[in-house]
Design a protein around this motif. Sequence first.
Motif, PDB file in Angstrom:
ATOM      1  N   TYR A  56       0.827  -1.213   0.000  1.00 58.34           N
ATOM      2  CA  TYR A  56       0.000   0.000   0.000  1.00 58.34           C
ATOM      3  C   TYR A  56       0.860   1.260   0.000  1.00 58.34           C
ATOM      4  O   TYR A  56       1.863   1.351   0.705  1.00 58.34           O
ATOM      5  N   MET A  57       0.396   2.232  -0.812  1.00 58.57           N
ATOM      6  CA  MET A  57       0.953   3.584  -0.806  1.00 58.57           C
ATOM      7  C   MET A  57      -0.090   4.594  -0.331  1.00 58.57           C
ATOM      8  O   MET A  57       0.234   5.747  -0.082  1.00 58.57           O
ATOM      9  N   SER A  58      -1.356   4.140  -0.226  1.00 54.40           N
ATOM     10  CA  SER A  58      -2.458   4.995   0.207  1.00 54.40           C
ATOM     11  C   SER A  58      -3.028   4.444   1.499  1.00 54.40           C
ATOM     12  O   SER A  58      -3.504   3.303   1.535  1.00 54.40           O
ATOM     13  N   TRP A  59      -3.008   5.251   2.558  1.00 49.76           N
ATOM     14  CA  TRP A  59      -3.475   4.762   3.862  1.00 49.76           C
ATOM     15  C   TRP A  59      -4.992   4.618   3.931  1.00 49.76           C
ATOM     16  O   TRP A  59      -5.476   3.692   4.590  1.00 49.76           O
ATOM     17  N   LEU A 111      -5.669   1.287   2.593  1.00 53.36           N
ATOM     18  CA  LEU A 111      -5.221   0.294   3.576  1.00 53.36           C
ATOM     19  C   LEU A 111      -6.243   0.147   4.698  1.00 53.36           C
ATOM     20  O   LEU A 111      -6.585  -0.977   5.102  1.00 53.36           O
ATOM     21  N   ALA A 112      -6.745   1.271   5.216  1.00 51.90           N
ATOM     22  CA  ALA A 112      -7.715   1.235   6.313  1.00 51.90           C
ATOM     23  C   ALA A 112      -8.988   0.513   5.887  1.00 51.90           C
ATOM     24  O   ALA A 112      -9.569  -0.266   6.653  1.00 51.90           O
ATOM     25  N   ASP A 113      -9.425   0.756   4.639  1.00 51.86           N
ATOM     26  CA  ASP A 113     -10.627   0.087   4.142  1.00 51.86           C
ATOM     27  C   ASP A 113     -10.409  -1.420   4.039  1.00 51.86           C
ATOM     28  O   ASP A 113     -11.274  -2.217   4.423  1.00 51.86           O
ATOM     29  N   TYR A 114      -9.244  -1.818   3.542  1.00 59.59           N
ATOM     30  CA  TYR A 114      -8.936  -3.247   3.408  1.00 59.59           C
ATOM     31  C   TYR A 114      -8.886  -3.927   4.775  1.00 59.59           C
ATOM     32  O   TYR A 114      -9.478  -5.000   4.971  1.00 59.59           O
ATOM     33  N   TRP A 171      -1.661  10.494   7.168  1.00 61.09           N
ATOM     34  CA  TRP A 171      -0.707   9.913   8.118  1.00 61.09           C
ATOM     35  C   TRP A 171      -1.319   8.709   8.839  1.00 61.09           C
ATOM     36  O   TRP A 171      -2.523   8.646   9.077  1.00 61.09           O
ATOM     37  N   ILE A 172      -0.452   7.759   9.179  1.00 62.92           N
ATOM     38  CA  ILE A 172      -0.783   6.673  10.105  1.00 62.92           C
ATOM     39  C   ILE A 172       0.379   6.532  11.073  1.00 62.92           C
ATOM     40  O   ILE A 172       1.454   7.110  10.861  1.00 62.92           O
ATOM     41  N   GLY A 230     -10.643  -2.038  20.166  1.00 64.42           N
ATOM     42  CA  GLY A 230     -11.440  -1.103  19.381  1.00 64.42           C
ATOM     43  C   GLY A 230     -10.663  -0.393  18.296  1.00 64.42           C
ATOM     44  O   GLY A 230     -11.209   0.475  17.613  1.00 64.42           O
ATOM     45  N   LYS A 231      -9.389  -0.717  18.103  1.00 64.60           N
ATOM     46  CA  LYS A 231      -8.577  -0.114  17.056  1.00 64.60           C
ATOM     47  C   LYS A 231      -7.856  -1.207  16.293  1.00 64.60           C
ATOM     48  O   LYS A 231      -7.763  -2.347  16.735  1.00 64.60           O
ATOM     49  N   ILE A 232      -7.339  -0.844  15.124  1.00 59.16           N
ATOM     50  CA  ILE A 232      -6.428  -1.717  14.392  1.00 59.16           C
ATOM     51  C   ILE A 232      -5.045  -1.111  14.517  1.00 59.16           C
ATOM     52  O   ILE A 232      -4.842   0.067  14.188  1.00 59.16           O
TER      53      ILE A 232
END
Length: 690
Positions: A445-448, A451-454, A503-504, A549-551
Motif C-alpha cells: 500500500y501507498m495509500s493509507w 489500507l484502512a478500508d482493506y 498519516w498513520i 477497538g482499534k487496528i
Amino acid sequence: MSPLIPLYAQIDESALEAMASRGIVRRARTDAANVRFESMGAEEIVCKIEGATVRLDDKGLAKARCSCPAATTCRHKIAVVLALRTLAGEQQAASAVEIDWLARLSTFDRKTLQSAVGKTGLREAMRLLALAEATTVEAGKLTLKVMLRLNSEDIEVAIPAQGDFTSVVSGLPERRRLASHAAAILAARGHFGLEAITFDEAEAVADQKEFVPDALLLTAMQDAVRRAYAQGFAFPSRALEERLMLLAVSSRAEAMPRLSASLRRIAEGLEQRRSRNVNHDAVELLREIAFAHALLHAMSQTRDDGRLRRLAGTVRAEYEPVGDVDLIGLGATLFETMTGAAGVTAHFIEPTTGRRFTASLARGTTHDTRFDPRAAYRTQAVWGKTLAELSSAAYRLSGAHASSTGRLSLSQASRADAIQPFRPNRELVTAWAQDRNGQLADLTYMSWPILADYLGRCFAPSLDRPLLSAQPVILVPSRIAPVTFDDLTQRLRWPLMDVSGAWISLTLDHDDEGRGLGASRIAALEAAIGDGDNKRPFAIVAIARPEGGKIILEPIALWGETQMSLDFPDRILRQSTDVVSRIMAGLRRRVAQFAPPPPADVTMRQTTQLLQAGIDALISFAEAGLHGSARERLLAPLAKTYQLASLPPLAQLLLRTIESSESDISPTALAAAQGVFTLQSFTSRLQVWT
C-alpha cells in the motif's frame, strides 16, 4: 488381599512420572512409608497420609479421589500406589516376563479406539499425530512411554502392559486425555510397524454428505452454553466442564467442528476460572460463550445448506496438500504468550496468488527451557534450511502442506528448493502497490485510506467464517517521521505519510524496565533510523491486528538498501536498561514538528468505553448469579446510557434482558453480549489523519 492391589501394583514409575512429574514422584517415594491403610475391600481401598484421605477403586489412578485441594494427580495418590507396590512385593509388581508390545498394541484397533473416544476424538488424535514434529517410544518393564513433541508443548503418555483404554495415563487435563491418549497409541502402533488407522476419502465424503444438524444435540449444546453463563461465572463446577467436553467430543458433533472447538474453549475457560488460574480472562470467556450461543441460534434457524455448512465449519485435516508453491519471505518475528509459550514465526507470500503463509518454531517454555527461539531461527532446519535463510529468500516449497489459515506444516517430507536471496527494490515494491488489480494489491500500500478500508474488511466480524487475528502488510510511505513516545497510549509511535499527505502511526510496545521483546525492537529501530546519516527504508513490513477497538500496525522488518528484521538485526545490539532508558528519554524530548499528532478521537474513545462498560456489566450480572436485583442495579442504567448515546440496538437488547422471564434471562443476556462484542469488532479501525 483386595483384588484391587494388582491393578495398582502394576503401575511403574514411568507411568507415575507421566501423570505428575519426576519431582512429585521423588517426594511421594519418601511419603510412601507414612501411608496408613484403613480398609482394603473388593470395591475400594481407603488410606490416609498426612491428614489426606485417598480412595481407590477399579476405575484406575486417573479417577482416584483425594481430599487434598490439588487439581491434578497429587503426591498422596502416588505415595499410596508406591505403598501398594511394596505391599504386593516389588518382584511381583515388576515381573521379569518380557511384554509382547506388538500383541498389546494390536488390541487397540480402530473399532476399539473409536468406541473409546468417538469418531471426533479419533480424528483429533490423527490430527495431533500429524502435528507432532517428533515422536519417541520407550519400552519399560511394565509401561510403554510415548512422547509427542508439538510446536508448543510435549505430550507424555504412559501405556501400561495390561488393561483397556482407560488404563492409559498422562498428566493432561481431563478434557484433553481422550484424543491425546489415542494419538499416543497411534504413534506406538506405528513405532512397532502395525498398520496405520485412517479414515479413507470415501468415508470422509460420505460423512460430509450425511451432515444434518442434530436438533437434539443443538438443544443440549444450547442448554450447556446457557448454563455456562448462568452458573459458570458465579459457581464454576467440574460437572459443567465435563458436560461441555462430552458434547464437544460426541460423535454427532464431529460434523460441526466450529461448535466443537468453541465448547472446548469454554470448558477450558471455566476450568481456569474454577482453579483461579492467573491466565483466566473473564472477557474472553464471555466472548466465547456469546459466540457459541449465537452460532447455535444461527444453525437452528438456518435452512440454506450452503450457509449451514459455513456455520458448522469444514471437517478436514489440520494440514492439506497444496502442491509446489513459490514463496517470498517477508521477515520473521519472535513472540511470547502469557502462558509461557515462546517462539518465532516467519511470514511468506505466494506472489502468483497473493496467499499468505506462516511457519513457526515454538515451545512452551515452562516445559522446555532448553528451547531458544533466536537460536532455533538461525540453526534449526526447516525443509532442509533455516528460517533465517528462508524468511529473506525467494524459493520453491515442494510437497507443501498448509492449514486453512495458511500455517505451513514443518514436515520433512516438504523441501525448499531453488533458493535465491530476495532483495526487494523500490521499483518492484512500488509496482506491487500501484497495480490495484494485481495479486499483491492486498499486500502492498501507498495509500493509507485504501489500507484502512482493506483492514476494516479483513477484521469485520462474521458468524460465517473464523475471525482473522493478524495480517501482514507492506507499507510504502512517501515520508517517514522520527519515532516519538505517545504519553496517552504509553507506546512508541512511528508516523508515516502516504502519497496524498495522509498519516498513520506504527506502534511498538515497551516496558519501563527495558526488558523483553519490546526493548530489543526499540533498540533495533533506533539503531536503524535514529542516526540522521542512515538512509531511511523505502518500505516497512508490518503486522496488522485488532486491539481494543482499534487496528494497530507493528513493524517487523525494514526494506532499504538491505533488509533488516527488528527481532533479528544483523549486528548484536547491546541489551541493557540504560540503553533503552536513554532512547526513551530522547524520544520523550522530541516535538511533533515532523508530523502532525493524531487528533484525539473523542467519539471513538467514548464508544469504546461504553462498550467495555457493557461487557463488564454483563460479567458482573453473571457473577451475581443473574439475580433479579442485579438487573436494575447493573443493566438498567446501562440501557439508558446506550439510548442517550445513540446506540438503540444495544439499549433494546439490554431492555429485553431486564424484562425477560427467569427461563429466558440467560439467552437474552447472551444476545446482548454478542451485540456488544459485534459492535466492538465493527468499530475497530485504523486511524488515518491529515
